[in-house]
Scaffold this motif. Structure first.
Motif, PDB file in Angstrom:
ATOM      1  N   GLY A 177     -25.433 -20.902  51.999  1.00  0.00           N
ATOM      2  CA  GLY A 177     -26.205 -21.714  51.056  1.00  0.00           C
ATOM      3  C   GLY A 177     -27.645 -21.871  51.486  1.00  0.00           C
ATOM      4  O   GLY A 177     -28.561 -21.848  50.659  1.00  0.00           O
ATOM      5  N   PHE A 178     -27.875 -22.023  52.796  1.00  0.00           N
ATOM      6  CA  PHE A 178     -29.243 -22.111  53.306  1.00  0.00           C
ATOM      7  C   PHE A 178     -30.012 -20.818  53.039  1.00  0.00           C
ATOM      8  O   PHE A 178     -31.170 -20.840  52.604  1.00  0.00           O
ATOM      9  CB  PHE A 178     -29.199 -22.407  54.809  1.00  0.00           C
ATOM     10  CG  PHE A 178     -30.540 -22.336  55.481  1.00  0.00           C
ATOM     11  CD1 PHE A 178     -31.495 -23.312  55.274  1.00  0.00           C
ATOM     12  CD2 PHE A 178     -30.857 -21.281  56.317  1.00  0.00           C
ATOM     13  CE1 PHE A 178     -32.735 -23.247  55.886  1.00  0.00           C
ATOM     14  CE2 PHE A 178     -32.095 -21.205  56.936  1.00  0.00           C
ATOM     15  CZ  PHE A 178     -33.036 -22.195  56.712  1.00  0.00           C
ATOM     16  N   SER A 220     -27.505 -39.243  48.904  1.00  0.00           N
ATOM     17  CA  SER A 220     -27.976 -38.766  50.203  1.00  0.00           C
ATOM     18  C   SER A 220     -29.013 -37.675  50.030  1.00  0.00           C
ATOM     19  O   SER A 220     -30.036 -37.642  50.740  1.00  0.00           O
ATOM     20  CB  SER A 220     -26.786 -38.248  51.015  1.00  0.00           C
ATOM     21  OG  SER A 220     -25.798 -39.237  51.168  1.00  0.00           O
ATOM     22  N   TYR A 221     -28.768 -36.764  49.098  1.00  0.00           N
ATOM     23  CA  TYR A 221     -29.772 -35.731  48.811  1.00  0.00           C
ATOM     24  C   TYR A 221     -31.094 -36.365  48.379  1.00  0.00           C
ATOM     25  O   TYR A 221     -32.171 -35.979  48.847  1.00  0.00           O
ATOM     26  CB  TYR A 221     -29.260 -34.814  47.701  1.00  0.00           C
ATOM     27  CG  TYR A 221     -28.324 -33.721  48.162  1.00  0.00           C
ATOM     28  CD1 TYR A 221     -28.712 -32.788  49.119  1.00  0.00           C
ATOM     29  CD2 TYR A 221     -27.048 -33.597  47.622  1.00  0.00           C
ATOM     30  CE1 TYR A 221     -27.859 -31.782  49.527  1.00  0.00           C
ATOM     31  CE2 TYR A 221     -26.190 -32.598  48.032  1.00  0.00           C
ATOM     32  CZ  TYR A 221     -26.591 -31.690  48.979  1.00  0.00           C
ATOM     33  OH  TYR A 221     -25.755 -30.689  49.396  1.00  0.00           O
ATOM     34  N   ASP A 222     -31.007 -37.343  47.479  1.00  0.00           N
ATOM     35  CA  ASP A 222     -32.231 -37.977  46.979  1.00  0.00           C
ATOM     36  C   ASP A 222     -32.988 -38.687  48.091  1.00  0.00           C
ATOM     37  O   ASP A 222     -34.232 -38.610  48.181  1.00  0.00           O
ATOM     38  CB  ASP A 222     -31.880 -38.972  45.867  1.00  0.00           C
ATOM     39  CG  ASP A 222     -31.293 -38.293  44.649  1.00  0.00           C
ATOM     40  OD1 ASP A 222     -31.522 -37.076  44.491  1.00  0.00           O
ATOM     41  OD2 ASP A 222     -30.594 -38.966  43.861  1.00  0.00           O
ATOM     42  N   LEU A 223     -32.263 -39.391  48.948  1.00  0.00           N
ATOM     43  CA  LEU A 223     -32.925 -40.109  50.036  1.00  0.00           C
ATOM     44  C   LEU A 223     -33.588 -39.147  51.010  1.00  0.00           C
ATOM     45  O   LEU A 223     -34.692 -39.404  51.509  1.00  0.00           O
ATOM     46  CB  LEU A 223     -31.904 -40.987  50.768  1.00  0.00           C
ATOM     47  CG  LEU A 223     -31.317 -42.146  49.963  1.00  0.00           C
ATOM     48  CD1 LEU A 223     -30.275 -42.886  50.798  1.00  0.00           C
ATOM     49  CD2 LEU A 223     -32.389 -43.097  49.500  1.00  0.00           C
ATOM     50  N   ALA A 235     -31.249 -26.728  53.908  1.00  0.00           N
ATOM     51  CA  ALA A 235     -31.306 -25.962  52.658  1.00  0.00           C
ATOM     52  C   ALA A 235     -31.946 -26.775  51.540  1.00  0.00           C
ATOM     53  O   ALA A 235     -32.769 -26.264  50.764  1.00  0.00           O
ATOM     54  CB  ALA A 235     -29.903 -25.519  52.260  1.00  0.00           C
ATOM     55  N   ARG A 236     -31.582 -28.066  51.465  1.00  0.00           N
ATOM     56  CA  ARG A 236     -32.152 -28.904  50.402  1.00  0.00           C
ATOM     57  C   ARG A 236     -33.651 -29.091  50.588  1.00  0.00           C
ATOM     58  O   ARG A 236     -34.411 -29.048  49.617  1.00  0.00           O
ATOM     59  CB  ARG A 236     -31.456 -30.263  50.407  1.00  0.00           C
ATOM     60  CG  ARG A 236     -31.927 -31.186  49.292  1.00  0.00           C
ATOM     61  CD  ARG A 236     -31.521 -30.627  47.947  1.00  0.00           C
ATOM     62  NE  ARG A 236     -32.041 -31.411  46.851  1.00  0.00           N
ATOM     63  CZ  ARG A 236     -33.154 -31.154  46.191  1.00  0.00           C
ATOM     64  NH1 ARG A 236     -33.909 -30.109  46.552  1.00  0.00           N
ATOM     65  NH2 ARG A 236     -33.555 -31.900  45.178  1.00  0.00           N
ATOM     66  N   LEU A 237     -34.100 -29.304  51.810  1.00  0.00           N
ATOM     67  CA  LEU A 237     -35.532 -29.468  52.060  1.00  0.00           C
ATOM     68  C   LEU A 237     -36.288 -28.181  51.777  1.00  0.00           C
ATOM     69  O   LEU A 237     -37.387 -28.204  51.205  1.00  0.00           O
ATOM     70  CB  LEU A 237     -35.749 -29.895  53.507  1.00  0.00           C
ATOM     71  CG  LEU A 237     -35.280 -31.305  53.882  1.00  0.00           C
ATOM     72  CD1 LEU A 237     -35.366 -31.515  55.386  1.00  0.00           C
ATOM     73  CD2 LEU A 237     -36.097 -32.357  53.156  1.00  0.00           C
ATOM     74  N   TRP A 260     -31.872 -28.180  41.653  1.00  0.00           N
ATOM     75  CA  TRP A 260     -30.910 -28.127  42.744  1.00  0.00           C
ATOM     76  C   TRP A 260     -29.506 -28.329  42.202  1.00  0.00           C
ATOM     77  O   TRP A 260     -29.250 -29.216  41.395  1.00  0.00           O
ATOM     78  CB  TRP A 260     -31.245 -29.198  43.770  1.00  0.00           C
ATOM     79  CG  TRP A 260     -30.226 -29.286  44.869  1.00  0.00           C
ATOM     80  CD1 TRP A 260     -29.221 -30.199  44.992  1.00  0.00           C
ATOM     81  CD2 TRP A 260     -30.113 -28.426  45.991  1.00  0.00           C
ATOM     82  NE1 TRP A 260     -28.505 -29.960  46.112  1.00  0.00           N
ATOM     83  CE2 TRP A 260     -29.022 -28.878  46.768  1.00  0.00           C
ATOM     84  CE3 TRP A 260     -30.826 -27.313  46.428  1.00  0.00           C
ATOM     85  CZ2 TRP A 260     -28.634 -28.255  47.942  1.00  0.00           C
ATOM     86  CZ3 TRP A 260     -30.441 -26.702  47.606  1.00  0.00           C
ATOM     87  CH2 TRP A 260     -29.354 -27.167  48.342  1.00  0.00           C
ATOM     88  N   ASN A 261     -28.592 -27.495  42.646  1.00  0.00           N
ATOM     89  CA  ASN A 261     -27.195 -27.604  42.242  1.00  0.00           C
ATOM     90  C   ASN A 261     -26.347 -27.394  43.482  1.00  0.00           C
ATOM     91  O   ASN A 261     -26.262 -26.291  44.014  1.00  0.00           O
ATOM     92  CB  ASN A 261     -26.862 -26.565  41.165  1.00  0.00           C
ATOM     93  CG  ASN A 261     -25.485 -26.796  40.565  1.00  0.00           C
ATOM     94  OD1 ASN A 261     -24.490 -26.894  41.275  1.00  0.00           O
ATOM     95  ND2 ASN A 261     -25.429 -26.865  39.247  1.00  0.00           N
TER      96      ASN A 261
END
Length: 1271
Positions: free
Chosen positions: A947-948, A859-862, A910-912, A1050-1051
Motif C-alpha cells: 500500500g505504501f 486517526s487518519y484525519d488527526l 503511506a497516508r502522509l 484517499w481510500n
C-alpha cells in the motif's frame, strides 16, 4: 444598392492572425540574426526574400563598422529603400521592395521616438511611393501599411496636415480588392485611431472615415441615376460600403462622437434593405459601440436602431446567429442608453422585453441562451427603485378607485408573466430562471407586481410528471418568490389557509427558502394552521379515519419544520422572542417529537446574531458571494446594534430555557442528547455567567452524589436488582457529565477547573460509559489553548497514567492526544517535552489498524491535521518541520517489534505521502527498507508495504518515477515469500500504474526477463480495452468524461486490501481462512456487491441535500420504494441458499435428486493441517466438465413402470441439453470440449430413440461409469 445581392460579394477575412506577422521579433537585440534563425528554413518565397534582405542589411551594417542595433538596421533599410522608390514602377525586382518593407516594419517598433520623428517623414514618402507600384506584392503592401501606421502614431499629432497624406493612404487601402490587404488596413486604422485618443487630431481623422463611408453610400445608392457614366460602378460601390462597414466594426468605438453619430444615422436605411450580410456587419458595429465605455453617442439614435432590430425579430425570418446577436445587442445597447439617458430608455423597455421574449420562443439554442442572459442583465441594471415605486403607487391608487393606464414596470411584469404561457412550454426551465431573477430584484414588491406569475407557477405544480419535466426548476422559482415577497404574502396570494394534498408542495418549498421572515408569521399564521389541523385530527380519529389522521399529523410536523426557517434572519426577534419562548418551552415539555426542531431553531437564532457581531458586513459578504439577493437583503438588516438587541432579548429568558432543557436532558435517551446539547451550549454562550454557574454547580452536586452512590454499592452481590441500579446510576452520571460539559461556553475559569477536577478520576473509571464521557469532556476542554497552557504537565501525566483506555473511549482519547501534540509543536517553549509526544503519535498510528471504522478514519484525519500544523508552523521552515514529523513517524519502523506495529507505521507513512507532495522525495529513501520488510513472511507487513508503494507511485510524477523505476520494479518482483501468490493481483496493478505513467518501453527496459510474461499480459489487456473502447460509438466520449470527473481521494480499502475487501482476516495463522481463500474471495465479492447494492438502494431514498430520510407521506416515493424493495426481496431469496464447500475450498454442485437424499456433512476443521492450506494455494484451476449440465427430467419418472408420466397442470415430459457457453470461448481446447459434449448428444439420438428422457440420460451415465470401470 437594394438591387445588389450582397451575399455574392467578397468578404474581408475575419481572422486576425497574419501569415506574415513579425511580432515574434519584438525585443530581439540583433534583428537580422533573429530573422535568419527563425525563418531561414522556411520554404515560402516571401520568407526567403526577407532572409536575403536581412543578410544584406547585416552585411551593410557590418561594412559600416557600427553595432547591429535597430537604429543601424533602420538606417540601412531606409538607405536601400530610397533608390527603389525613386526608380519607379519599372525598377528592379518588385520582391526586393516587399522584403525591404517587411524588414523595415520589423525594425520600426524598436526605434526611439526621436529617431522616428527625425527620419519618419522621408521614410514615409518612400513607403508611399513603393505602395503605389502595381508590382508590389501583397505581403509588401501589408508591411508598408504597418510602417505607415507606426510612423503616423509616432509623429507629432498636433499637425493634421502632416499626418493626412499617410492616413489617406491607409484609408484608401481599406477598400482594396485584396482581402488580406483590406484586413491589414482595418487593423492599421484601429491602431492609428487608438493613438489619436484624447487628441484634437481625432476629429478630422474620424471625419475623413465618415466622408469615405458617405461617398461609397452615394455611389452605391443612386448616383448612377444622376450620372449615367457611372452606372456600372453600382456593384463596386456596394462592395466598398461593405468593406467600410467591416472597418467600422473595430474603428467606430474609437472615433469622435459627432462623426460616429453621423454614421449611425445611415444604419437605419441599411437595415431596411434586409441584406443578411449588411445586418450582421451592423450588429457587430453596434455591439462594439455598446461595449465601448468611452464613446458617447446620441441616445435617441442608438435607441431607435435597437427598437428597429427588436421589432424585426417578430416581423422577419431570421437565422439563429442573427437572433443571438440581436439579443446580445439589446442587452449591451440598452444598458448603454440607460447609462446615458435613463428617461428615454425606460419608455422603450417593454418593447425590448417583448423582443427578447420572441427570441426566447425561437428554435435556436444559442438564441435562447442569449435571450435569457439579456433578460437577467436588463432586469438587474435597468429596473430601478423609481420604476418600482411608480408602479406601486399606481397600484395603490387603482385600489382606491382611480383609473389609470399601466405603468412601465407593470407592462414589464406582464411580459414576464407571459413567459409562463403554453407558447413557451419547451423553455419553461429558462422562463423560471428569468422570473426568479425578477422576484429577487423586486423583493417584497413582487407581491403586488407579480401575483399572477405566482399563481401560474402554483398551478403548474398540479401537472403530472409525465407531461412536466422541469419540477426542480419550478420549485426553485417558487422558492425565489417565497424568499423575495415573504411566506405570508405567498400564502395570501395563493389563498392557502390549510394544508391538503393539493397544496402540500408548498411546505418543502417554504422550508428551504424562507429568509428574513418574521417570528410573528410563525406564531400567528403557521401555528394557527397547526391548531386548526390538530382539531381536525381529533375529528378524524373519532370517525375512524386513521389514514387521514396520520396524514394530517404529518402535515402538522411539516408545519413545525418551518420554525428553523422562520428563525433564519427574522426581522422581529427583539420584539417577539418573548412570545416565542413560551411556545418553545411548552413544546419542549409536552411534545418530545418536536424537540429537535425547537433546538435547531434556537441554535440558528443565536448563531446568526453572534456572527453578525463578530464579522463586519464586508467580510461576511466576501465569504458568501453566492448568496441570493433576498438573503443578502436580510443580512444587511442585521447590523451590530440589531444583533445586540436580539441577543439581549434572548438572554433575558435564558434561565427559563436552561431550566426546561436541563429537566428534559436528565430524562432523555442517548439519541436525544445529540439534539439538546448544541442548543444548551448556544444558550450558555450568551447567558450571564452567574446563571450558567448556578446550573453547573447544581449538576456537579448531583454528579458527586451519584458517584458516591456507585462507590457505596455492595461488592459481591450479584442480584439483578443491584445490577439494574448500577446501570441507572451510570447513566445518570453520564447525563450529568454531558450536561455540565454543555455549559462550558458560558463557564468561568473557576468552574472549568472544577469540571477538570472531576474529569481526572473519571478518565480512569472502570465503567466504559463514564470513561468515554470523561474523555469526550476532556477533548472539549483541550480546544482552549489557555487551558492546555495552565495544565500541560498535569495533562501529560494524566494521558500516560490512564493507559490502557477501554475500546469505546478510543476515539475521544485520540482527540485529546491530538490537541496536546499540536500545542506542543506550536509552542517553542515546550521543545523539551516533544520527546513525550512520540509515544502519543505511536498511539495514533496504532489506531490506524483499529477494526472500528470511525476510530480508524479519525486517526487518519488527526495524522493529516498534525502534519498540516507542522507545515504551517513557519513560512521559512515549513518543509523542514514537515520532514521532521515524517521522520518521527518513520522512526516507528525501528522501534516497532511486532508486525502489527510495523504495518501501522507503514500505513501512516503511506497516508502522509499520499497527502503531501513535499514528502515524495523523502519517501523514496524508504524504499530499500520497504522492500526489505517485504521479505518477511508476514501477510500484514507485506500488505501495508505494498500500500505504501502504491501511494508513492500514484502521487509521483513521471519524471521522478523514471529516476527510481528500476529499483521499484526489481523490488516488487524480486521478493520471494510463501504468501506472494496472495498479492499477485496487487503487484500486477502496481506494474500497470507504472506502465501508464512511464510507458511500456521504459518498464520493459528494467523488467527482469523471468517476468516478461506479466508485461506481455498487461500489454494485451490494454490493447483489448482499447479495441473495445473504439468499437463502441461513445467509448472515447465515456473515457474522456470518466477521466474528467475522476477525483483522487484517499481510500483505505483500495490502498491496502489485497482482495478488494477490508473485512477479511489478517491473521496468517488462520488455517480455515487460508484454505478457503480462493472460493471465499469470490463469495465475499458477491456478498459485498449485494451489500453495496442494498446500500445504494438505501441512499437512493435519502435526500442528501437535507439529510432527511424517505418521506413516507409521499405516495409516489413510497410506491417506488416498495417496488424496488420487492425486487430486492426476490433477489435476496434467490441468493439466500448457501454454497456447499469441500475442505479444499471447491464449491459442490448437486442435482436436485441428490440434494433430497443428501445427509449433513460435518467438516472438522481441526483435521485440516497447515500443509493443506499451502497446497490449496498452489493447486491449478480445475478443468470444467466437458459435458456441461442438463435437465434430467426426473420429475416425470415412474416408480412402477418404464417411460414417463403425464401429470396434471404440468407440461408434457421433456428433457434438454442446453448450449454450452464454452462454445463462445476463444481458447480452442474449451471449444473442443463443448463441441464434444454436443456431438455426443447427437450421435446417440437414434440409439436412444423410443426411450424416455430420464431413462436415456440415466443409461448414458451408467455407460460412462462402466467405461471408467474397464479402464
Amino acid at each position: 444598392m437594394a438591387d445588389v445581392d450582397m451575399s455574392e460579394l467578397p468578404q474581408t477575412p475575419r481572422s486576425t492572425a497574419d501569415d506574415d506577422d513579425l511580432s515574434f521579433l519584438d525585443g530581439e537585440a540583433d534583428l537580422a540574426a533573429a530573422i535568419l534563425a527563425r525563418l531561414g528554413g522556411s520554404p515560402r518565397e516571401d520568407c526567403q526574400h526577407l532572409c536575403a534582405t536581412a543578410a544584406a542589411m547585416a552585411q551593410a551594417v557590418s561594412e559600416r563598422g557600427v553595432p547591429a542595433t535597430p537604429v543601424a538596421y533602420f538606417a540601412a533599410a531606409a538607405a536601400a529603400l530610397d533608390p527603389l522608390a525613386r526608380a519607379g514602377a519599372g525598377g528592379p525586382d518588385h520582391h526586393v521592395a516587399g522584403a525591404l518593407l517587411a524588414f523595415l516594419s520589423a525594425a520600426l517598433p524598436a526605434l526611439p521616438a526621436a529617431v522616428v520623428r527625425a527620419r519618419g517623414h522621408e521614410v514615409a514618402e518612400d513607403v508611399v511611393r513603393v505602395l503605389e507600384f502595381p508590382s508590389t506584392p501583397d505581403s509588401g503592401v501589408r508591411a508598408g501599411l504597418r510602417c505607415l501606421a507606426h510612423l503616423v502614431s509616432a509623429v507629432d499629432k498636433a499637425n493634421w496636415e502632416a499626418v493626412e497624406p499617410l492616413y489617406t493612404v491607409i484609408l484608401r487601402l481599406a477598400t482594396d480588392h485584396r482581402p488580406k490587404v483590406r484586413k491589414q488596413s482595418h487593423s492599421c486604422l484601429r491602431d492609428v485611431l487608438l493613438s489619436f485618443q484624447r487628441q484634437a487630431i481625432l476629429v478630422p481623422a474620424s471625419e475623413a472615415l465618415t466622408r469615405c463611408f458617405e461617398r461609397f453610400l452615394l455611389l452605391a445608392g443612386g448616383s448612377s441615376a444622376v450620372n449615367p457614366g457611372v452606372a456600372d460602378e453600382g456593384p463596386k460601390g456596394a462592395k466598398e460600403v461593405l468593406y467600410i462597414l467591416n472597418a467600422l466594426a473595430c474603428c467606430l468605438p474609437l472615433m469622435a462622437s459627432k462623426p460616429s453619430n453621423t454614421i449611425l444615422k445611415y444604419f437605419k436605411a441599411l437595415l431596411d434593405l434586409h441584406q443578411p450580410i449588411l445586418t450582421r456587419s451592423i450588429l457587430e458595429i453596434l455591439h462594439a459601440v455598446g461595449e465601448s465605455p468611452t464613446l458617447q453617442l446620441k441616445s435617441d439614435i442608438l435607441l431607435e436602431l435597437l427598437c428597429s432590430l427588436g421589432l424585426s425579430v417578430s416581423s422577419e425570418r431570421k437565422s439563429g446567429d442573427e437572433m443571438a446577436s440581436i439579443a446580445r445587442l439589446l442587452h449591451v445597447g440598452t444598458k448603454k442608453v440607460y447609462g446615458q439617458n435613463r428617461d428615454i430608455c425606460v419608455v422603450k423597455l417593454p418593447l425590448v422585453f417583448t423582443s427578447l421574449g420572441d427570441i426566447l420562443s425561437s428554435e435556436f439554442e444559442e438564441a435562447k441562451f442569449s435571450s435569457v442572459e439579456a433578460f437577467k442583465g436588463l432586469i438587474d441594471n435597468c429596473i430601478d427603485e423609481t420604476l418600482v415605486s411608480q408602479g406601486i403607487a399606481q397600484i395603490k391608487a387603482r385600489h382606491n378607485g382611480l383609473k389609470s393606464n399601466p405603468t412601465i414596470i407593470e407592462k414589464i411584469c406582464a411580459i414576464l408573466e407571459g413567459l409562463l404561457d403554453v407558447r413557451y412550454s419547451d423553455v419553461w426551465d429558462r422562463s423560471f430562471h428569468v422570473i426568479s431573477v425578477a422576484f429577487e430584484k423586486l423583493g417584497e414588491f413582487s407581491a403586488d407586481l407579480l401575483p399572477e406569475a405566482l399563481k401560474n407557477l402554483a398551478d403548474m405544480q398540479n401537472l403530472s410528471d409525465d407531461d412536466f419535466f422541469f419540477r426542480k426548476q419550478l420549485d426553485s422559482c417558487l422558492g425565489s418568490a417565497v424568499a423575495a415577497m415573504g411566506p405570508k404574502n405567498v400564502l395570501e396570494i395563493l389563498q392557502i389557509q390549510s394544508i391538503c394534498a393539493e397544496n402540500e408542495w408548498i411546505l418543502p418549498v417554504m422550508e428551504k427558502h424562507i429568509v428574513g421572515a418574521s417570528l410573528q408569521f410563525f406564531l400567528r399564521d403557521i401555528l394557527g394552521i397547526v391548531r386548526s389541523m390538530e382539531k381536525n385530527i381529533s375529528k378524524l380519529l373519532k370517525d375512524d379515519k386513521l389514514f387521514s389522521a396520520k396524514r394530517a399529523e404529518g402535515y402538522v410536523y411539516s408545519l413545525w419544520s418551518l420554525l428553523p426557517s422562520c428563525c433564519n434572519y427574522p426581522c422581529d426577534t427583539s420584539s417577539n422572542f418573548r412570545v416565542l419562548q413560551n411556545v418553545l418551552c411548552d413544546t419542549l415539555q409536552n411534545q418530545p417529537e418536536l424537540r429537535g426542531i425547537v433546538c435547531s431553531s434556537i441554535q440558528v437564532l443565536i448563531k446568526q446574531n453572534k456572527e453578525a457581531l463578530s464579522l463586519s458586513r464586508e467580510e461576511d459578504f466576501l465569504a458568501e458571494d453566492e448568496i441570493s439577493k433576498s438573503e443578502r437583503r436580510a443580512k444587511e438588516c442585521y447590523t451590530k446594534n440589531v444583533a445586540e438587541e436580539n441577543l439581549k432579548a434572548i438572554c433575558a429568558f435564558s434561565s427559563k430555557l436552561l431550566e426546561v432543557l436541563c429537566s428534559i436532558f436528565l430524562m432523555s435517551s442517548k439519541d436525544a442528547i445529540g439534539l439538546l446539547q448544541p442548543a444548551i451550549s448556544e444558550i450558555a454562550s450568551i447567558s450571564d455567567k452567574d446563571v450558567v454557574s448556578k446550573f453547573f454547580l447544581s449538576s456537579i452536586r448531583k454528579l458527586l452524589e451519584a458517584t458516591k452512590a456507585v462507590n457505596a454499592e455492595p461488592v459481591g452481590d450479584n442480584s439483578m436488582q443491584i445490577e439494574a441500579d448500577s446501570d441507572t446510576n451510570s447513566m445518570t452520571r453520564a447525563l450529568l457529565l454531558d450536561f455540565a460539559a454543555s455549559l462550558m461556553p458560558g463557564l468561568a475559569a473557576k468552574s472549568i477547573n472544577v469540571l477538570f477536577s472531576y474529569v481526572k478520576p473519571a478518565i480512569k473509571d472502570s465503567d466504559s460509559l463514564i470513561q468515554k464521557r470523561a474523555y469526550k469532556v476532556l477533548s472539549m476542554l483541550l480546544k482552549e489553548a489557555e487551558f492546555i497552557e495552565r495544565n500541560l504537565d498535569v495533562l501529560l501525566e494524566l494521558m500516560i497514567s490512564s493507559l490502557p483506555c477501554q475500546f469505546p473511549s478510543k476515539r475521544y482519547r485520540l482527540e485529546c492526544l491530538y490537541h496536546l501534540i499540536v500545542h506542543i509543536l506550536k509552542d517553542s517553549s515546550t521543545v523539551k517535552k516533544r520527546e513525550i509526544i512520540s509515544s502519543f503519535i505511536t498511539e495514533i498510528l496504532l489506531a490506524l489498524k483499529e477494526a472500528n471504522k470511525k476510530t480508524r478514519n479519525r486517526s487518519y484525519d488527526l495524522l493529516i491535521e498534525i502534519a498540516r500544523t507542522c507545515e504551517n508552523a513557519g513560512n521559512d521552515e515549513r518543509k523542514e518541520n514537515l520532514h521532521q514529523f515524517f521522520g518521527m513517524v518513520a522512526g516507528g519502523l525501528v522501534a516497532g517489534q511486532t508486525p502489527y506495529a510495523i504495518s501501522a507505521v507503514v500505513t501512516g507513512l503511506a497516508r502522509l505521502t499520499y497527502e503531501f507532495s513535499d514528502l515524495i522525495g523523502v519517501a523514496y529513501k524508504l524504499l530499500p527498507q520497504t522492500f526489505l520488510l517485504m521479505q518477511r513472511n508476514n501477510r500484514e507487513i507485506v500488505k501495508a508495504n505494498l500500500g505504501f508503494v502504491k501511494a508513492l507511485v500514484a502521487k509521483s510524477k513521471a519524471e521522478m518515477l523514471h529516476e527510481h523505476l528500476k529499483g521499484v520494479v526489481e523490488g516488487l518482483l524480486s521478493w520471494q515469500s510463501d504468501i506472494m501468490n496472495s498479492f499477485k493481483a496487487k503487484v500486477k496493478s502496481l506494474i500497470e500504474i507504472l506502465v501508464k505513467k512511464c510507458g511500456l518501453d521504459a518498464v520493459k527496459a528494467v523488467m527482469p526477463k523471468e517476468h516478461m510474461k506479466l508485461l506481455t499480459n498487461i500489454r494485451k489487456i490494454n490493447e483489448r480495452k482499447m479495441r473495445k473502447a473504439k468499437s463502441s460509438e461513445d467509448g472515447d466520449a465515456m473515457s474522456m468524461a470518466s477521466g474528467a470527473t475522476r477525483q483522487s481521494r484517499w481510500n483505505h480499502t483500495q490502498m491496502f486490501s489485497d482482495f478488494g475487501s477490508d473485512d477479511e482476516s489478517d491473521d496468517p495463522s488462520s488455517t480455515q481462512h487460508t484454505v478457503t481463500s480462493r472460493a471465499g474471495s469470490k463469495a465475499s465479492t458477491r456478498l459485498s456487491r449485494r451489500r453495496q447494492a442494498d446500500k445504494n438502494l438505501l441512499e437512493k431514498f435519502i435526500d442528501h441535500s437535507t439529510s432527511e430520510p424517505l418521506d413516507l407521506l409521499d405516495q409516489k416515493t413510497v410506491r417506488l420504494a416498495l417496488k424496488s424493495g420487492a425486487g430486492k426481496k426476490r433477489a435476496t431469496q434467490d441468493d439466500d441458499e448457501e454454497f456447499e464447500v469441500d475442505p479444499e475450498g471447491r464449491i459442490i454442485v448437486r442435482e436436485e435428486r441428490e440434494k433430497r437424499k443428501k445427509k449433513p456433512v460435518s467438516h472438522d476443521n481441526d483435521e485440516v493441517d497447515g500443509r493443506t492450506s499451502v497446497r490449496s494455494q498452489s493447486v491449478k484451476k480445475r478443468k470444467t466438465s466437458s459435458s456441461g449440465w442438463a435437465y434430467t427430467g426426473h420429475e416425470y419418472t415412474s416408480k412402477k413402470a418404464g417411460g414417463d408420466l403425464k401429470k396434471k397442470d404440468k407440461m408434457e415430459p421433456y428433457a434438454y441439453w442446453p448450449l454450452d457457453r464454452k462454445l463462445l470461448n476463444r481458447r480452442s481446447d474449451r471449444k473442443a470440449s463443448a463441441r464434444k459434449g454436443m456431438s455426443s448428444v447427437m450421435k446417440v439420438t437414434k440409439r436412444l430413440e423410443g426411450k424416455s428422457a430420464s431413462a436415456a440420460l440415466s443409461a448414458n451415465r451408467s455407460g460412462k461409469m462402466k467405461h471408467k470401470g474397464k479402464k
